[in-house]
Design an enzyme around this catalytic site. Structure first.
Site, mmCIF file in Angstrom:
data_model
loop_
_atom_site.group_PDB
_atom_site.id
_atom_site.type_symbol
_atom_site.label_atom_id
_atom_site.label_comp_id
_atom_site.label_asym_id
_atom_site.label_seq_id
_atom_site.Cartn_x
_atom_site.Cartn_y
_atom_site.Cartn_z
ATOM 1 N N TYR A 154 65.706 72.680 37.289
ATOM 2 C CA TYR A 154 66.930 72.054 36.631
ATOM 3 C C TYR A 154 67.946 72.939 37.224
ATOM 4 O O TYR A 154 69.000 72.218 37.674
ATOM 5 C CB TYR A 154 66.910 72.418 35.337
ATOM 6 N N LYS A 158 71.015 71.319 39.677
ATOM 7 C CA LYS A 158 72.673 71.113 39.315
ATOM 8 C C LYS A 158 73.126 71.963 39.901
ATOM 9 O O LYS A 158 74.456 71.660 40.405
ATOM 10 C CB LYS A 158 72.520 71.682 37.680
#
Length: 252
Positions: A154, A158
């Site tokens: 994650y 991002k």
């Protein structure tokens, strides 16, 4: 006509952003696996058009088909502006490296990185060809800027979106597009429920997130969507390529 293309509209922040575009009388193109019937109802009340494109962004074939449908719906002779909000995302897998399932990793980067990159690529090509202005908003996370135990995929995804956003802005200088990433902070969403369901072994900070929920520190998706809408309502004040954080915007 103005169109808003919003991914991940079945719930949470995506649903709230979509509703607020409709309330601004912007024609909505909703992209998600499951249709949110409340968006159709609101669009009917506001007398704006609403189109749902059913698409599993983790499936490359469905994504390719969805891209053509989106472009055909949004970019035509009556269009003068298009908003594109890449909101859809997944948090899983939550696990330390060495315990990651390959299929989950591949799905993660397909949804969180590949899909928004390809969506922007296709829409921007069409916008530039037809000289249609756009606002491109990529939903990001504070996890992009720091390592988080259990969130290697994650955080990395991002971070990739942030760099893609800044590079996109550099390349599009002079084309009058508005390009930004928006970090919504910690919200009271289903994704937060998934995070709180993690074990301490999978995610060391799980107790912190449980405490935030218990103490009512989580903003609602509606509140966060309103902050984003206030931001993009003043395009001349936006620094292209920047990551805008909800905490900074609230404190201003």
């Amino acid at each position: 006509m103005q169109y808003a293309i919003v991914t991940g509209t079945s719930r949470g922040l995506g649903e709230s952003i979509a509703k607020q575009f409709i309330e601004k009388n912007v024609h909505l193109i909703s992209v998600s696996r499951n249709e949110n019937k409340s968006l159709q109802k609101l669009a009917d009340e506001r007398k704006v058009s609403y189109t749902h494109i059913s698409c599993d962004l983790s499936d490359p074939g469905q994504l390719e088909e969805g891209l053509e449908k989106i472009v055909n719906e949004a970019f035509h002779e009556d269009t003068h502006y298009v908003y594109l909000v890449n909101n859809a995302g997944v948090i899983e897998p939550i696990n330390p490296v060495g315990q990651l399932e390959p299929a989950s990793v591949q799905k993660h980067f397909q949804v969180n990185v590949t899909a928004p990159v390809l969506l922007i690529n296709r829409c921007l090509a069409e916008a530039n060809k037809k000289e249609i202005g756009t606002s491109i908003i990529n939903i990001t996370s504070g996890a992009a800027e720091r390592p988080v135990h259990g969130w290697s995929t994650y955080s990395s995804a991002k971070a990739a979106i942030n760099r893609f956003t800044s590079t996109l802005a550099l390349e599009q200088e002079g084309n009058k597009h508005v390009i930004l990433a928006f970090s919504p902070g910690v919200m009271d969403t289903d994704m937060q429920g998934e995070i709180r369901a993690s074990s301490k072994e999978e995610f060391k900070d799980v107790d912190k997130f449980k405490q935030m929920k218990e103490e009512g520190q989580l903003r609602s998706p509606h509140e966060v969507a309103s902050i984003l809408m206030d931001l993009i309502n003043e395009p001349k004040d936006i620094e292209n390529g920047k990551v805008y954080k909800v905490y900074d915007l609230v404190n201003e």
